[in-house]
Design an enzyme around this catalytic site. Sequence first.
Site, PDB file in Angstrom:
ATOM      1  N   ASP A 168      67.752 -17.260  34.994  1.00 46.01           N
ATOM      2  CA  ASP A 168      68.330 -16.082  34.323  1.00 46.01           C
ATOM      3  C   ASP A 168      68.689 -16.429  32.880  1.00 46.01           C
ATOM      4  OD1 ASP A 168      68.232 -14.551  36.688  1.00 46.01           O
ATOM      5  OD2 ASP A 168      70.184 -13.632  36.280  1.00 46.01           O
ATOM      6  N   TYR A 179      71.838 -22.262  49.585  1.00 50.49           N
ATOM      7  CA  TYR A 179      71.532 -20.924  50.095  1.00 50.49           C
ATOM      8  C   TYR A 179      71.360 -20.937  51.618  1.00 50.49           C
ATOM      9  CZ  TYR A 179      70.574 -18.451  45.661  1.00 50.49           C
ATOM     10  OH  TYR A 179      70.662 -17.828  44.443  1.00 50.49           O
ATOM     11  N   LYS A 182      73.144 -32.539  39.749  1.00 46.04           N
ATOM     12  CA  LYS A 182      74.550 -32.837  39.446  1.00 46.04           C
ATOM     13  C   LYS A 182      74.889 -34.161  40.148  1.00 46.04           C
ATOM     14  CE  LYS A 182      78.561 -31.752  37.623  1.00 46.04           C
ATOM     15  NZ  LYS A 182      78.829 -31.657  36.183  1.00 46.04           N
TER      16      LYS A 182
HETATM   17  C1  IPM Z   1      66.551 -14.183  42.506  1.00 49.47           C
HETATM   18  C2  IPM Z   1      67.701 -13.362  43.001  1.00 49.47           C
HETATM   19  C3  IPM Z   1      67.950 -13.684  44.476  1.00 49.47           C
HETATM   20  C4  IPM Z   1      68.313 -15.146  44.576  1.00 49.47           C
HETATM   21  C5  IPM Z   1      69.008 -12.809  45.165  1.00 49.47           C
HETATM   22  C6  IPM Z   1      68.699 -11.347  45.038  1.00 49.47           C
HETATM   23  C7  IPM Z   1      69.177 -13.183  46.609  1.00 49.47           C
HETATM   24  O1  IPM Z   1      68.821 -13.574  42.218  1.00 49.47           O
HETATM   25  O2  IPM Z   1      65.439 -14.062  43.052  1.00 49.47           O
HETATM   26  O3  IPM Z   1      66.738 -14.934  41.541  1.00 49.47           O
HETATM   27  O4  IPM Z   1      69.472 -15.524  44.379  1.00 49.47           O
HETATM   28  O5  IPM Z   1      67.418 -15.940  44.857  1.00 49.47           O
HETATM   29 MG    MG Z   2      68.469 -14.746  40.478  1.00 52.09          MG
END
Ligand code: IPM
Ligand code: MG
Length: 358
Positions: free
Chosen positions: A248, A142, A188
Amino acid sequence: MKKYNIALIKGDGIGPEIIDEAVKVLDAVASVENFEINYNEFLMGGCAYDAVGDPLPETTITGSLASDAVLFGAIGGEKWDNLPREKRPESGLLRFRKELGVYANLRPASVYDELVNASSLKTEIVRGVDLMVVRELIGGIYFGEPKGRDENKGWNTMVYTRDEITRIAHQAFKIAMNRDKRVCSVDKANVLDVSQLWRDVVTEISKEYPEVELSHMYVDNAAMQLVRNPKQFDVILTGNIFGDILSDEASMICGSIGLLPSASVGNKIGVYEPIHGSAPDIAGQGISNPIATIASASMMLRFALGEYKAADRIDAGIKQALKEGYRTKDLAQFDAKEVCSTSEIGSIIANYAAKCKL
Ligand code: IPM
Ligand code: MG
């Protein structure tokens, strides 16, 4: 009476409506437990861009740093998707996390007994799942340099330093000490050098926690194991992007992404937010599920303010509402006695939280 200052960042989409419900519940438990919360609102995301041309105004950073904790809703939406990257809502959020130094994102995924039917997985696989994803939040791909794009090429870099891995590993092992004392580090390492360093450093740090059992798993296998047998996990320690994806995935074990809270902690001020996004498609209709945000407020009371009884009240209030069959639309098919609006379920939880016997 004790007084706390909370920075509220409602954000975009359903952000404002879910934060309003969390505030309702916080105020209800604060008055029973005899403390007061003073809220200061700040802008972040698309709404901040619309207001001042910057998704993260300086006042949001200084205001948050001057608070006891930050309660945050969600940001983003199609409306801002074509802006230059640094103006996009997501860039505001990433910069915010970095500025506050919240390197550890704690994402618990526990299945409410009342909702075992809501999971897309079989009941016997999900009943009793209680895991915690510890996601590194301010490093990895990121943030790594170089990054960029031109007409025909786009590039990002996954970087982790020994220090970054060390501090997140300590967090995971400490959390595991208060849980089932098992850490599964996900990487990984069969392909990525950065992951091999991750694995080596985590292994080294684990020696300081002899009571904790450490295992390693490749991320592709972890994605599979999470849906095959999620109960095998206690603490999952992983980097930024793998943690984003796996958390998620973990949310669907629990039935709805609208249920999962998170805490981002680091040096000082923590950020408490649902793991879901701003869901612009359902914003303003009163059908969003505020439980993830209400549960994040409970984490805030516990971790940032030390108001354990108030936090227990919120957790009990959520459980009671679910047990009595109150459901927002996302969970309407699962043993609903009554389908509620966002604000109705917020009031029901606030009421149960204030009245429950601890
Ligand atoms: C999360 C979200 C964020 C991330 C996005 C909105 C930048 O998906 O908090 O999981 O990827 O960290
Ligand atoms: Mg997310």
